[in-house]
Design a protein around this motif. Structure first.
Motif, mmCIF file in Angstrom:
data_model
loop_
_atom_site.group_PDB
_atom_site.id
_atom_site.type_symbol
_atom_site.label_atom_id
_atom_site.label_comp_id
_atom_site.label_asym_id
_atom_site.label_seq_id
_atom_site.Cartn_x
_atom_site.Cartn_y
_atom_site.Cartn_z
ATOM 1 N N HIS A 268 31.529 52.574 40.981
ATOM 2 C CA HIS A 268 32.537 51.528 40.763
ATOM 3 C C HIS A 268 33.971 52.071 40.775
ATOM 4 C CE1 HIS A 268 34.078 47.703 39.877
ATOM 5 N NE2 HIS A 268 34.333 47.908 38.603
ATOM 6 N N ASP B 19 36.871 50.843 39.797
ATOM 7 C CA ASP B 19 37.679 50.753 38.573
ATOM 8 C C ASP B 19 37.329 51.875 37.591
ATOM 9 O OD1 ASP B 19 39.216 48.473 39.244
ATOM 10 O OD2 ASP B 19 37.509 47.191 38.812
ATOM 11 N N GLU C 296 34.411 52.355 52.493
ATOM 12 C CA GLU C 296 35.658 52.660 51.781
ATOM 13 C C GLU C 296 36.223 54.024 52.154
ATOM 14 O OE1 GLU C 296 36.010 51.604 47.698
ATOM 15 O OE2 GLU C 296 34.464 50.060 47.851
ATOM 16 N N GLU D 78 29.762 44.467 37.031
ATOM 17 C CA GLU D 78 31.107 45.061 36.998
ATOM 18 C C GLU D 78 31.759 44.830 38.358
ATOM 19 O OE1 GLU D 78 30.487 49.297 36.489
ATOM 20 O OE2 GLU D 78 29.322 49.443 38.333
ATOM 21 N N PRO E 86 38.884 37.364 36.322
ATOM 22 C CA PRO E 86 40.070 38.156 36.655
ATOM 23 C C PRO E 86 40.160 38.442 38.158
ATOM 24 C CG PRO E 86 38.388 39.513 35.570
ATOM 25 C CD PRO E 86 37.799 38.163 35.738
ATOM 26 N N ARG F 207 37.491 41.752 51.844
ATOM 27 C CA ARG F 207 36.271 42.544 51.932
ATOM 28 C C ARG F 207 35.324 41.851 52.904
ATOM 29 N NH1 ARG F 207 39.375 45.388 49.892
ATOM 30 N NH2 ARG F 207 39.222 46.630 47.977
ATOM 31 N N TRP G 196 31.512 41.040 53.539
ATOM 32 C CA TRP G 196 30.339 40.943 52.657
ATOM 33 C C TRP G 196 29.049 40.827 53.460
ATOM 34 C CZ3 TRP G 196 30.739 41.848 47.549
ATOM 35 C CH2 TRP G 196 32.023 41.774 46.978
ATOM 36 N N ASN H 26 39.527 37.756 48.569
ATOM 37 C CA ASN H 26 38.847 37.673 47.266
ATOM 38 C C ASN H 26 38.941 36.289 46.636
ATOM 39 O OD1 ASN H 26 38.130 40.361 47.425
ATOM 40 N ND2 ASN H 26 39.888 41.075 46.226
ATOM 41 N N HIS I 71 44.977 49.784 45.276
ATOM 42 C CA HIS I 71 44.033 48.760 45.762
ATOM 43 C C HIS I 71 44.070 48.635 47.288
ATOM 44 C CE1 HIS I 71 42.380 44.437 44.841
ATOM 45 N NE2 HIS I 71 41.539 45.172 45.558
HETATM 46 P P1 TYD Z 1 34.406 45.418 43.859
HETATM 47 O O1 TYD Z 1 33.247 44.476 43.752
HETATM 48 O O2 TYD Z 1 34.737 46.265 42.713
HETATM 49 O O3 TYD Z 1 34.124 46.284 45.167
HETATM 50 P P2 TYD Z 1 35.125 47.313 45.949
HETATM 51 O O4 TYD Z 1 36.326 47.533 45.162
HETATM 52 O O5 TYD Z 1 34.274 48.529 46.013
HETATM 53 O O6 TYD Z 1 35.361 46.658 47.263
HETATM 54 O O7 TYD Z 1 35.680 44.570 44.224
HETATM 55 C C1 TYD Z 1 35.741 43.750 45.374
HETATM 56 C C2 TYD Z 1 37.143 43.202 45.475
HETATM 57 O O8 TYD Z 1 37.374 42.320 44.368
HETATM 58 C C3 TYD Z 1 38.231 44.252 45.397
HETATM 59 O O9 TYD Z 1 39.302 43.866 46.261
HETATM 60 C C4 TYD Z 1 38.684 44.217 43.954
HETATM 61 C C5 TYD Z 1 38.485 42.756 43.574
HETATM 62 N N1 TYD Z 1 38.136 42.478 42.166
HETATM 63 C C6 TYD Z 1 38.853 41.527 41.450
HETATM 64 O O10 TYD Z 1 39.814 40.905 41.951
HETATM 65 N N2 TYD Z 1 38.488 41.276 40.154
HETATM 66 C C7 TYD Z 1 37.469 41.931 39.550
HETATM 67 O O11 TYD Z 1 37.190 41.664 38.341
HETATM 68 C C8 TYD Z 1 36.732 42.888 40.304
HETATM 69 C C9 TYD Z 1 35.592 43.637 39.674
HETATM 70 C C10 TYD Z 1 37.104 43.129 41.616
#
Ligand code: TYD
Ligand code: NAD
Length: 363
Positions: free
Chosen positions: A108, A110, A149, A210, A227, A236, A238, A271, A298
């Motif tokens: 993850h 974050d 990534e 998460e 959030p 992204r 998918w 997103n 980001h």
């Molecule tokens: P994530 O599922 O953590 O996958 P990755 O960062 O590996 O692509 O996040 C997907 C996208 O969603 C990423 O642009 C970050 C965003 N995001 C949010 O806006 N809010 C959140 O709470 C999370 C976990 C991710």
């Protein structure tokens, strides 16, 4: 120390006779999201294969994800750490696997921003330790489960090819890119048979809440704020996890040694659009959306070109994403106990750490 958990006493993973039956596959990280989906997929399709699920059971590992296969005599779980040489040595000595599919990772972004060190240890050192044992034991093939990534943020309308520049922008992506380079070196220097698969964002059942999709679903079901980082316009691509599993299956059996294969779905979402779609499906209010401080570093957009795996191995997506997403939403709705079990303990501390300073309601 490794700990073998095997509910089935008649299990004998060494009892193989013909060429067709001789696949003893060490699946690392099989108790996580993609690994558990892959083990169920593989055991359904190839019931004769012997599967050793080697997993440390970190916060993300959950043996409940595999309750449907745990009694199968061709399946065994071994608790161990890929970054611990003794644990890996023990599992090789006991089971003598001839294939490795390496999912185990801190996964993850974050969390990697909060604590990069464990990402370096598990994702890089862990991969090298596995490669060392793969070489020593003449493993037939090592499949590295990597990620899109590693290419970093990609401007529209470009999509990365397998030989595009590696340019990770967060500690998770850097650790996966470094691991990929050690896998490459295993092939270039020692002639080991390897493949690397770089897939886009997965969606499906058993994903730890998460990551974005299960955060949206879990929070919406509990009427909690969702959030959304920054302006929500990050993109992204998918894919349903089963389509990723099919790609891994093809690469395992037919991938040419030393090759990297990108796996993308041509299914890009901003997103915030994805959040709105899921809220609609759940009949939940869009007022739950809360734009919060952006993630550090980001990446705006990930995008890979999958022509190579399509052309060489005949892969294509077979699950319509909207259907797969609806199926995933329904899975979470009917597994509230699975979510509830996670939505306690360590998860609450994590949620607080990640979201509180961004002013999201955390209780
Ligand atoms: P994530 O599922 O953590 O996958 P990755 O960062 O590996 O692509 O996040 C997907 C996208 O969603 C990423 O642009 C970050 C965003 N995001 C949010 O806006 N809010 C959140 O709470 C999370 C976990 C991710
Ligand atoms: P996950 O976090 O759900 O699962 C990771 C699993 O690895 C857990 O079971 C955990 O216990 C285990 N693990 C962690 N550290 C370990 C260690 N030191 N030794 C042994 N086991 C350990 O992750 P996931 O989403 O299923 O991702 C699996 C793989 O796929 C990762 O390598 C990730 O980089 C890659 N990937 C994920 C996505 C995605 O969208 N989730 C996309 C592309 C690639």
């Amino acid at each position: 120390m490794t700990e073998r958990i095997n509910q089935n006493s008649s299990n004998n993973l060494m009892d193989v006779s013909s060429e067709d039956l001789n696949k003893i596959i060490l699946v690392t990280g099989g108790a996580g999201f993609i690994g558990s989906n892959f083990i169920r997929y593989l055991m359904g399709k190839y019931p004769k294969y012997k599967i050793i699920n080697f997993d440390k059971l970190t916060y993300a590992g959950n043996l409940n994800n595999l309750s449907s296969v745990e009694e199968n005599p061709n399946y065994v779980f071994v608790k161990g750490d890929v970054a611990d040489n003794r644990d890996v040595k023990n599992v090789f000595e006991e089971f003598n696997p001839n294939y490795i599919i390496h999912f185990a990772a801190e996964s993850h972004v974050d969390r990697s921003i909060l604590n990069p060190d464990i990402f370096l240890k598990t994702n890089v050192l862990g991969t090298q330790i596995l490669l060392n044992h793969a070489k020593e034991n003449n493993v037939n093939k090592f499949v590295q489960i990597s990620t899109d990534e590693v290419y970093g943020s990609i401007e529209k309308p470009i999509s990365c090819l397998e030989d595009s520049k590696i340019a990770p922008n967060n500690p998770y992506a850097a650790s996966k890119a470094a691991a990929d380079l050690f896998v490459r070196v295993a092939h270039q220097t020692y002639g080991q048979v390897v493949n690397i698969i770089r897939c886009c964002n997965n969606c499906g059942s058993f994903q730890f809440p998460e990551k974005l999709i299960p955060v949206i679903i879990g929070n919406a079901l509990n009427n909690k704020e969702i959030p959304v980082y920054g302006d929500g316009k990050n993109i992204r691509d998918w894919i349903h996890v089963d389509d990723h599993c099919k790609a891994i299956d093809l690469v395992l059996h037919n991938g040419k040694s030393g090759e990297i294969y990108n796996v993308g779905a041509d299914n890009e979402w901003q997103n915030v659009k994805l959040v709105e779609f899921i809220l609609d499906e759940l009949n939940a209010s869009k007022n739950l959306i809360k734009f919060v401080e952006d993630r550090k570093g980001h990446d705006l957009r990930y995008s890979v070109d999958s022509s190579k795996i399509k052309k060489e191995l005949g892969w294509k997506t077979s699950i319509d994403f909207d259907d797969g997403l609806k199926q995933t939403i329904n899975w979470y709705k009917s597994h509230l106990d699975w979510i509830e079990e996670i939505h306690s303990g360590e998860y609450l501390n994590y949620y607080d750490k990640i979201y509180k300073d961004r002013s999201v309601e955390t209780s």
